[in-house]
Design a protein around this motif. Sequence first.
Motif, short mmCIF file in Angstrom:
data_model
loop_
_atom_site.label_atom_id
_atom_site.label_comp_id
_atom_site.label_asym_id
_atom_site.label_seq_id
_atom_site.Cartn_x
_atom_site.Cartn_y
_atom_site.Cartn_z
N SER A 106 47.80 33.38 44.24
CA SER A 106 47.21 34.53 43.54
C SER A 106 46.79 35.60 44.54
CB SER A 106 46.00 34.09 42.71
OG SER A 106 46.40 33.20 41.69
N LEU A 107 46.28 35.17 45.70
CA LEU A 107 45.92 36.15 46.73
C LEU A 107 47.17 36.85 47.25
CD1 LEU A 107 43.27 34.09 48.75
CD2 LEU A 107 42.86 35.85 47.02
N LEU A 108 48.29 36.14 47.21
CA LEU A 108 49.56 36.71 47.67
C LEU A 108 50.24 37.56 46.61
CD1 LEU A 108 50.80 33.42 49.31
CD2 LEU A 108 50.40 35.54 50.57
N GLY A 109 49.76 37.47 45.38
CA GLY A 109 50.36 38.26 44.30
C GLY A 109 51.53 37.60 43.62
N LEU A 110 51.55 36.27 43.62
CA LEU A 110 52.71 35.55 43.08
C LEU A 110 52.44 34.90 41.73
CD1 LEU A 110 53.80 33.84 46.44
CD2 LEU A 110 54.78 35.89 45.40
N THR A 111 51.24 35.09 41.18
CA THR A 111 50.92 34.46 39.90
C THR A 111 50.68 35.54 38.85
OG1 THR A 111 48.58 34.45 40.45
CG2 THR A 111 49.81 32.46 40.99
N ARG A 112 50.38 35.10 37.64
CA ARG A 112 50.13 36.06 36.57
C ARG A 112 48.65 36.39 36.49
NH1 ARG A 112 51.76 35.65 30.28
NH2 ARG A 112 50.70 37.56 29.66
N TRP A 113 48.35 37.64 36.81
CA TRP A 113 46.96 38.09 36.82
C TRP A 113 46.45 38.32 35.41
CZ3 TRP A 113 44.99 42.71 34.98
CH2 TRP A 113 43.67 43.02 35.35
N ARG A 114 45.18 37.92 35.14
CA ARG A 114 44.56 38.16 33.83
C ARG A 114 43.34 39.06 33.92
NH1 ARG A 114 46.38 34.36 30.14
NH2 ARG A 114 48.31 33.53 30.97
N ALA A 115 42.49 38.76 34.91
CA ALA A 115 41.25 39.55 35.04
C ALA A 115 40.67 39.34 36.43
CB ALA A 115 40.23 39.11 33.98
N GLY A 116 39.75 40.22 36.80
CA GLY A 116 39.07 40.09 38.08
C GLY A 116 39.69 40.97 39.16
N THR A 117 39.05 40.99 40.33
CA THR A 117 39.56 41.84 41.41
C THR A 117 39.67 41.07 42.72
OG1 THR A 117 37.32 42.58 41.89
CG2 THR A 117 38.64 44.04 40.51
N ILE A 118 40.59 41.54 43.55
CA ILE A 118 40.75 41.02 44.91
C ILE A 118 40.68 42.22 45.85
CG2 ILE A 118 42.24 39.76 46.52
CD1 ILE A 118 43.72 38.64 44.04
N ARG A 119 39.77 42.17 46.81
CA ARG A 119 39.67 43.25 47.80
C ARG A 119 39.89 42.70 49.19
NH1 ARG A 119 35.81 44.81 44.26
NH2 ARG A 119 36.20 46.84 43.30
N LEU A 120 40.65 43.45 49.98
CA LEU A 120 40.87 43.11 51.38
C LEU A 120 40.30 44.24 52.21
CD1 LEU A 120 42.28 40.94 53.25
CD2 LEU A 120 44.19 42.56 53.36
N ALA A 121 39.32 43.94 53.02
CA ALA A 121 38.64 44.96 53.84
C ALA A 121 38.25 46.17 52.98
CB ALA A 121 39.52 45.39 55.01
N GLY A 122 37.73 45.90 51.80
CA GLY A 122 37.22 46.96 50.94
C GLY A 122 38.26 47.61 50.05
N ARG A 123 39.55 47.34 50.32
CA ARG A 123 40.61 47.97 49.54
C ARG A 123 41.00 47.07 48.37
NH1 ARG A 123 46.75 48.50 51.85
NH2 ARG A 123 47.66 49.56 50.05
N ASP A 124 41.08 47.64 47.19
CA ASP A 124 41.47 46.87 46.01
C ASP A 124 42.97 46.57 46.06
OD1 ASP A 124 42.05 45.83 43.52
OD2 ASP A 124 40.65 47.15 42.47
N ILE A 125 43.33 45.30 46.21
CA ILE A 125 44.75 44.93 46.30
C ILE A 125 45.19 44.14 45.06
CG2 ILE A 125 44.73 44.89 48.85
CD1 ILE A 125 44.80 41.74 48.57
N THR A 126 44.32 44.10 44.05
CA THR A 126 44.55 43.24 42.88
C THR A 126 45.95 43.41 42.27
OG1 THR A 126 42.22 43.60 42.40
CG2 THR A 126 43.50 42.44 40.74
N ARG A 127 46.42 44.65 42.17
CA ARG A 127 47.69 44.87 41.49
C ARG A 127 48.82 45.24 42.44
NH1 ARG A 127 46.48 44.95 36.12
NH2 ARG A 127 48.50 43.97 36.00
N LEU A 128 48.62 45.02 43.74
CA LEU A 128 49.70 45.33 44.69
C LEU A 128 50.79 44.25 44.64
CD1 LEU A 128 48.08 46.54 48.05
CD2 LEU A 128 48.85 47.89 46.09
N SER A 129 52.01 44.65 44.98
CA SER A 129 53.12 43.70 45.06
C SER A 129 52.89 42.76 46.25
CB SER A 129 54.42 44.46 45.28
OG SER A 129 54.40 45.05 46.57
N PRO A 130 53.54 41.60 46.23
CA PRO A 130 53.42 40.67 47.37
C PRO A 130 53.80 41.35 48.70
CG PRO A 130 54.47 39.57 45.53
CD PRO A 130 54.32 41.00 45.12
#
Length: 244
Positions: free
Chosen positions: A49-73
Amino acid sequence: MAELLSVDRLRTGYAEAVVLDDISLSLAEGEAVALLGRNGAGKTTLITSLLGLTRWRAGTIRLAGRDITRLSPERRARAGIGWVPQERSIFRSLSVEENLTAIRRPGPWDVTRVFGLFPRLAERRRNLGDQLSGGEQQMLAIARALVLNPRLVLLDEPLEGLAPIIVEEVLQALRRILREEGLSAIVVEQKARQVLAVTDRAVILNRGTAVYDGSSAALLADPHLLEARLAVGDGTPGAPPSSG
Ligand SMILES: Nc1ncnc2c1ncn2[C@@H]1O[C@H](COP(=O)(O)OP(=O)(O)O)[C@@H](O)[C@H]1O
Ligand SMILES: [Mg+2]
């Protein structure tokens, strides 16, 4: 320490199945986290999920403050997330050295430095990927992640299926990478004790939720706590976790 990864109320899964529900997790720059839990707990799903390979439903992932939740792998990889997959993907028809030079990106880890970390790989530099033993392939998979110079590296069961002497060699390399070099990492493992010894913090998953988030040393010092947390939710209170 600055926050590197911040996962907030993440809900993900596959197709119709929700596997992770309401997961929150943060990781400071330079921190190494052990991700533990029994088979099927959702460890690999969290990594993918951190890599972007699963089906996202809700919530956020930030890397060094940047929102990467909907970025491609691909874009997450470029943002600095590295990965050592459970199946150790390496180029089997390339030599050890070519496996590394083919993908290397600028940064502190170069081919010479990873050969210093894994002398076994240095000896085998001209061998093809498919001529390597399982242990050597695992070392090469870790070396490949390092030469990409990620900000955060995710390792999925790096000790799985290795002979005891190779487990020691890989653990020694992990200790150097995580403790001395201070690489930020999440290490999934079934061999809980060994990985607790080389990480700062541990998160234990059970049925898709976190049932422990605290110091690795505290868990290592309290085997009952470790067993109790690993066994949570299996329907038999106090039962030891099943092996494997
Ligand atoms: N590709 C997939 N499609 C549907 N369900 C999956 C898939 N991969 C894993 N699962 C399910 O997700 C749950 C968690 O699996 P996983 O993340 O692989 O656990 P772990 O790595 O902790 O063993 C399990 O119930 C598993 O059956
Ligand atoms: Mg797994």
